[in-house]
Scaffold this motif. Structure first.
Motif, PDB file in Angstrom:
ATOM      1  N   GLU A   3       0.914  -1.084   0.059  1.00 10.73           N
ATOM      2  CA  GLU A   3      -0.124  -0.197  -0.031  1.00 10.73           C
ATOM      3  C   GLU A   3       1.055   0.907  -0.396  1.00 10.73           C
ATOM      4  N   SER A 156      -8.644  10.480  -8.644  1.00 10.38           N
ATOM      5  CA  SER A 156      -9.887  10.027  -7.974  1.00 10.38           C
ATOM      6  C   SER A 156     -10.782  10.773  -6.976  1.00 10.38           C
ATOM      7  N   ASP A 158     -12.487   9.201  -4.802  1.00 11.71           N
ATOM      8  CA  ASP A 158     -11.783   8.544  -3.772  1.00 11.71           C
ATOM      9  C   ASP A 158     -11.189   8.021  -3.624  1.00 11.71           C
ATOM     10  N   ARG A 160      -8.489   6.339  -4.752  1.00  6.39           N
ATOM     11  CA  ARG A 160      -8.040   4.507  -5.225  1.00  6.39           C
ATOM     12  C   ARG A 160      -7.599   4.565  -6.473  1.00  6.39           C
ATOM     13  N   ARG A 161      -7.034   5.783  -7.197  1.00  9.96           N
ATOM     14  CA  ARG A 161      -7.261   5.710  -9.072  1.00  9.96           C
ATOM     15  C   ARG A 161      -5.837   7.518  -8.681  1.00  9.96           C
ATOM     16  N   SER A 163      -4.315   9.559 -11.861  1.00  7.29           N
ATOM     17  CA  SER A 163      -3.954   9.413 -13.976  1.00  7.29           C
ATOM     18  C   SER A 163      -3.260  10.183 -14.037  1.00  7.29           C
ATOM     19  N   VAL A 205      -4.334   4.393 -12.929  1.00  6.45           N
ATOM     20  CA  VAL A 205      -3.446   3.222 -12.324  1.00  6.45           C
ATOM     21  C   VAL A 205      -4.232   3.315 -10.691  1.00  6.45           C
ATOM     22  N   ASP A 206      -3.653   1.935 -10.024  1.00  4.37           N
ATOM     23  CA  ASP A 206      -4.548   1.977  -8.925  1.00  4.37           C
ATOM     24  C   ASP A 206      -3.271   2.703  -8.296  1.00  4.37           C
ATOM     25  N   ALA A 207      -3.864   3.369  -7.396  1.00  6.49           N
ATOM     26  CA  ALA A 207      -2.596   4.188  -6.334  1.00  6.49           C
ATOM     27  C   ALA A 207      -1.740   3.576  -5.718  1.00  6.49           C
ATOM     28  N   ASP A 208      -1.962   2.286  -5.880  1.00  6.18           N
ATOM     29  CA  ASP A 208      -1.118   1.747  -4.839  1.00  6.18           C
ATOM     30  C   ASP A 208       0.181   1.327  -5.689  1.00  6.18           C
ATOM     31  N   CYS A 209       0.337   1.567  -6.792  1.00  8.47           N
ATOM     32  CA  CYS A 209       1.558   1.203  -8.098  1.00  8.47           C
ATOM     33  C   CYS A 209       2.309   2.476  -8.108  1.00  8.47           C
TER      34      CYS A 209
END
Length: 643
Positions: A3, A156, A158, A160-161, A163, A205-209
């Motif tokens: 995370e 995003s 929330d 969670r994503r 860009s 991408v997912d934030a956890d990238c």
């Protein structure tokens, strides 16, 4: 995937980055808009104060707002820069140090593309410039063993994503290249900017990238907005000639600047007011003015350009950019040969994208347009890796179907009579800008069966008050070799050099050279045995003069068909008048004689009659002899440029 660590503190983000990386910091940052200015400034300050932590920063196009200068320029620029960029715009600390050659010895800044002309005087920047094709940057970053990438992103709602939004160009390619070498994946640090437009698809991408996400609290500075510049008669002539090369149903790539603005305006006019478009072509003497192929776009164009800019916005809005593509060669082949089913066409409309880019950069209006696009419109724009946009990749049959009838438009500073291009540096080796993607697109034009590379250039330039030709016999530096020569366009027409022998290339280039320089160029070519001795210049070439061009376009200027700012302006109405006046003054005081004539004329010019201009420049009531002279010079310039 672990995370991501989140913080709202830039200093904490720097602490985390320093703690996670042992030894020297080898940090990559995107070019242009995707550079996280605040985070980079915090990192630079920390390293500058600690000689034990070496910092190597690899990046490009480090954007810096203009400085005010002095005199009339300062009076105009200072208020504009404060309004346009914002009083709190975070200028990059390392750029300011580079301009003074004051980067500490334990810090190294390496760029592969400069803001045009901004670092000509910096020996530190010039020594550490890396001449790279854009598509080779990821490989070079892997060679350097990059340990971290810092990037500005959009988030995003929330969180969670994320860009990558404006810069999908090199990040993914660099990570893949580094990992493929067996090296550790670089630490990824994101700075969230709520001003950055959200773009989904392959940009999200997912934030956890990311390993570290910093979201600094407000107020948030404006994004770097490129001020839109006025389009000249020369620019318009080049743009309209170039527009005749674009094929309906084809593919479009363009660069940046007023030549690209003029080209986009011409394409929009071709589609929305074809009669006016052809009238301009006739006035310019274009042999294609009545060509049926230059009708409004029935199929539309597909945009595939490393940079998406202001011009693409207008082309999308006007319906010129609308041909969609998908990553399905069989479907596109059926579309091309007319055998597509209703289901095929429905899928293309539903899933297709009409505009692909690797990064974007433009005005504040452009960013607002991206933010406010409806989901359907935003979904038609795909941000891709630079390796996907600037190269053919591994699926060549698919690329050929997508990029049919491609026209790749780029600009250059000079060209030789034998077809080589000078686009990025001076003959003494100093770099003006960079190669970027120009070579990529030139090479791709030769690789695709129906594509063309088109290099745009102004026929002349003025240096120290002297007019010089931009078409020369030879030059001490080259960007595009002559064996890749294709099409050149100046304000005087089109020279098609593809596959032609040297003598025919020279003849074609003479045809688009300013009349004042044709004879010398002809004689030089003859002297070197490259042109037959009885070669005569075309009678039409004798009309290649600024006066003829100005007269040809004057009516279209007056009626508004060719506006000063066809894509909108960041200047107020009074500032637009001042831009014209100050440009006239700069041109007419470039020599000692010109300065003397202007000063004498200014003394008899009288007070500034344009009260708005006088107030804007704070010269309504000059307070001393210096301000009095500035006011008189401005009065003269306004009088000479007011129609």
């Amino acid at each position: 995937m672990a995370e991501a660590v989140r913080t709202d503190s830039l200093e904490t983000a720097v602490d985390l980055l320093l703690a996670r990386i042992d030894g020297p910091l080898r940090v990559g940052a995107p070019l242009g808009l995707g550079k996280p200015h605040r985070l980079l400034n915090a990192l630079y300050a920390r390293c500058a104060a600690d000689t034990s932590r070496a910092l190597h920063l690899y990046t490009a196009l480090s954007l810096d707002p203009p400085t005010a200068g002095k005199g009339l320029e300062a009076r105009f620029l200072a208020p504009f820069v404060a309004r346009h960029f914002g009083e709190d715009f975070p200028r990059l600390a390392y750029v300011q140090a580079l301009k003074r050659d004051a980067v500490p010895a334990h810090i190294e800044i390496e760029e592969f593309y400069f803001q045009s002309g901004a670092l000509l005087g910096s020996t530190q920047a010039q020594r550490r410039y890396a001449s790279l094709n854009y598509t080779h940057v990821a490989r070079a970053l892997a060679d350097r063993g990059l340990t971290a990438i810092v990037q500005k992103v959009a988030a995003s709602v929330d969180g969670r994503r994320l860009s990558l939004s404006c810069n999908t160009d090199v990040t993914f390619d660099a990570i893949d290249a580094i990992v493929a070498r067996g090296l550790p994946r670089p630490l990824l640090v994101a700075e969230v900017d709520p001003e950055l437009p959200w773009l989904g698809g392959s940009a999200a991408v997912d934030a956890d990238c990311f390993d570290i996400i910093v979201a600094p609290s407000g107020p948030h500075p404006k994004l770097f907005g490129l001020p839109r510049q006025p389009v000249s008669d020369v620019d318009y002539a080049i743009g309209f000639h170039a527009s005749t090369l674009v094929v309906d149903g084809g593919t479009l790539q363009i660069g940046i600047g007023t030549l690209a603005d003029a080209l986009c305006h011409a394409l929009v006019l071709r589609h929305t007011d074809n009669a006016a478009y052809r009238a301009v072509l006739r006035a310019l003497g274009s042999p294609r003015a009545d060509d049926p192929a230059l009708a409004p776009f029935a199929q539309g164009l597909y945009g595939c350009s490393e940079m998406i800019n202001e011009g693409f916005r207008r082309l999308v809005e006007s319906g010129v950019i609308r041909r969609k593509v998908v990553d399905d060669a069989a479907l596109l082949q059926r579309i091309a040969d007319g055998s597509a089913s209703a289901e095929d066409r429905a899928r293309l409309e539903r899933e297709g994208e009409c505009l692909h880019g690797a990064f974007y950069l433009g005005s504040h209006d452009f960013y607002r347009w991206l933010r406010e696009l409806p989901d359907g419109g935003r979904g038609a724009i795909g941000m891709k890796r630079v390796s996907e946009v600037n190269d053919l990749g591994t699926d060549v049959p698919l690329e050929r179907l997508q990029r049919r009838d491609a026209r790749f438009f780029n600009t250059c500073m000079m060209a030789t009579a034998l077809g080589a291009a000078v686009s990025d540096a001076l003959d003494d080796g100093r770099v003006v800008s960079g190669v970027g993607g120009q070579y990529n697109f030139v090479a791709m034009a030769h690789a695709l069966p129906d594509a063309r590379s088109v290099l745009l250039l102004r026929a002349t330039r003025v240096t120290a008050g002297r007019t010089r030709s931009n078409i020369v016999w030879n030059y001490g530096h080259g960007t595009i070799p002559r064996h890749l020569r294709d099409v050149y366009v100046t304000e005087y027409g089109i020279a098609d050099l593809r596959g032609r022998c040297d003598e025919d290339c020279i003849a074609a280039m003479l045809g688009i050279t300013d009349a004042r320089f044709q004879q010398t160029l002809r004689d030089t070519a003859i002297g070197h045995g490259k042109l037959r001795r009885d070669f005569d210049l075309s009678p039409a070439a004798a009309t290649n003069t600024p006066l003829r061009l100005r007269e040809a376009l004057a009516g279209f200027r007056r009626e508004g068909t060719l506006a000063d700012y066809p894509l909108g302006s960041d200047f107020t109405a009074v500032e637009q008048r001042l831009v014209r006046a100050l440009a006239w003054l700069k041109s007419n005081t470039a020599t000692r004689g010109g300065k003397l004539r202007a000063l004498l004329a200014a003394l008899g010019a009288g007070p500034i009659r344009d009260t708005e201009a006088a107030a804007r420049m704070d010269l309504a009531t000059p307070a001393n002899p210096g301000e009095f002279l500035q006011a008189r010079l401005l009065s003269l310039a306004l009088a000479r440029t007011t129609t």
